[in-house]
Design a protein around this motif. Structure first.
Motif, PDB file in Angstrom:
ATOM      1  N   TYR A 186       0.820  -1.212   0.000  1.00  0.00           N
ATOM      2  CA  TYR A 186       0.000   0.000   0.000  1.00  0.00           C
ATOM      3  C   TYR A 186       0.855   1.263   0.000  1.00  0.00           C
ATOM      4  CZ  TYR A 186       1.329  -0.564   4.828  1.00  0.00           C
ATOM      5  OH  TYR A 186       2.066  -0.749   5.967  1.00  0.00           O
ATOM      6  N   THR A 218      -4.146  -4.854  -9.050  1.00  0.00           N
ATOM      7  CA  THR A 218      -4.720  -3.919  -8.087  1.00  0.00           C
ATOM      8  C   THR A 218      -5.628  -4.692  -7.138  1.00  0.00           C
ATOM      9  OG1 THR A 218      -6.592  -3.386  -9.525  1.00  0.00           O
ATOM     10  CG2 THR A 218      -4.647  -1.946  -9.677  1.00  0.00           C
ATOM     11  N   HIS A 253      -7.771  -4.187  -2.911  1.00  0.00           N
ATOM     12  CA  HIS A 253      -8.015  -3.361  -1.724  1.00  0.00           C
ATOM     13  C   HIS A 253      -8.230  -4.280  -0.530  1.00  0.00           C
ATOM     14  CE1 HIS A 253     -12.272  -4.108  -2.879  1.00  0.00           C
ATOM     15  NE2 HIS A 253     -12.463  -4.091  -1.567  1.00  0.00           N
ATOM     16  N   ASP A 295     -10.259  -4.239   3.259  1.00  0.00           N
ATOM     17  CA  ASP A 295     -11.293  -3.546   4.027  1.00  0.00           C
ATOM     18  C   ASP A 295     -10.955  -3.558   5.513  1.00  0.00           C
ATOM     19  OD1 ASP A 295     -12.892  -2.904   1.832  1.00  0.00           O
ATOM     20  OD2 ASP A 295     -13.898  -4.850   1.882  1.00  0.00           O
ATOM     21  N   ARG A 351     -11.200   1.394   3.963  1.00  0.00           N
ATOM     22  CA  ARG A 351     -10.741   0.655   2.786  1.00  0.00           C
ATOM     23  C   ARG A 351      -9.431   1.277   2.311  1.00  0.00           C
ATOM     24  NH1 ARG A 351     -14.671  -0.917  -2.027  1.00  0.00           N
ATOM     25  NH2 ARG A 351     -15.070  -2.544  -0.487  1.00  0.00           N
ATOM     26  N   VAL A 352      -8.443   0.427   2.078  1.00  0.00           N
ATOM     27  CA  VAL A 352      -7.153   0.874   1.564  1.00  0.00           C
ATOM     28  C   VAL A 352      -6.902   0.168   0.241  1.00  0.00           C
ATOM     29  CG1 VAL A 352      -4.659   0.943   1.966  1.00  0.00           C
ATOM     30  CG2 VAL A 352      -6.248   1.302   3.874  1.00  0.00           C
ATOM     31  N   HIS A 353      -6.587   0.959  -0.759  1.00  0.00           N
ATOM     32  CA  HIS A 353      -6.268   0.413  -2.081  1.00  0.00           C
ATOM     33  C   HIS A 353      -4.770   0.210  -2.193  1.00  0.00           C
ATOM     34  CE1 HIS A 353     -10.256   0.899  -3.915  1.00  0.00           C
ATOM     35  NE2 HIS A 353     -10.367   1.874  -3.024  1.00  0.00           N
ATOM     36  N   LEU A 360      -4.721   3.209  -9.234  1.00  0.00           N
ATOM     37  CA  LEU A 360      -5.662   3.171  -8.115  1.00  0.00           C
ATOM     38  C   LEU A 360      -6.714   4.260  -8.324  1.00  0.00           C
ATOM     39  CD1 LEU A 360      -3.304   2.521  -5.074  1.00  0.00           C
ATOM     40  CD2 LEU A 360      -4.359   0.900  -6.654  1.00  0.00           C
ATOM     41  N   TYR A 401      -9.224   7.852  -4.195  1.00  0.00           N
ATOM     42  CA  TYR A 401      -8.313   7.322  -3.170  1.00  0.00           C
ATOM     43  C   TYR A 401      -6.967   8.040  -3.234  1.00  0.00           C
ATOM     44  CZ  TYR A 401      -5.400   4.252  -0.417  1.00  0.00           C
ATOM     45  OH  TYR A 401      -4.534   3.774   0.521  1.00  0.00           O
TER      46      TYR A 401
END
Length: 162
Positions: A33, A54, A56, A58, A77-79, A150, A154
């Protein structure tokens, strides 16, 4: 009878004749990340990322200090990027003093096709101080996130991840 010992972070088995047989490096799925999301940058440093996609995770949010870390956060949430790398590459990557404090944790990486797969994710065991903020890192992270495709919403939110 086989003797097992570690040599240069790779497993080597000694057979009865005393000759070493090097085992093939096992690939590990990892979710990145931060700046390690960029497979070209990893290749330039001699690492071997494969199967780059890609993804993500949660229930986390991005926290920036000197570098990035993930913090548990309900609804977050992190992409990022999921890829496979050999164990020895991960050992070498996280041997650098600037990231040596990061520890692997299991996460579930959600892929664009709706599937999910377990992955390792390296995080700091303690949160960075709220006053610690590396704006240069945040700008570089936005650039890498944009390069990796991404979501733009974000990418824009990275500037506020403190």
């Amino acid at each position: 009878m086989l003797d097992l010992f570690r040599r240069t972070r790779a497993l080597t088995y000694m057979n009865a004749t005393g000759k070493g047989i090097r085992k093939m490096a096992r690939q590990v799925t990892v979710f990145f990340y931060g700046l390690f999301m960029d497979p070209e940058a990893l290749h330039a440093r001699g690492f071997r990322p494969r199967n780059v996609r890609t993804a993500h995770v949660d229930r986390f949010r991005l926290q920036l200090g000197e570098r990035a870390t993930l913090v548990p956060h309900e609804g977050g949430r992190v992409h990022g990027i999921v890829m496979t790398m050999p164990h020895d590459d991960l050992d070498a990557l996280y041997a650098d003093d600037s990231v040596a404090a990061y520890r692997p944790e299991p996460v579930l990486a959600h892929l664009p096709d709706g599937s999910a797969e377990p992955a390792l994710c390296f995080n700091l065991p303690t949160l960075p101080a709220a006053t610690t903020r590396n704006t240069d890192y945040a700008v570089r992270l936005q650039s890498v996130a944009r390069k990796m495709g991404l979501p733009e919403s974000y990418v824009a939110s990275i500037a506020d991840s403190g």
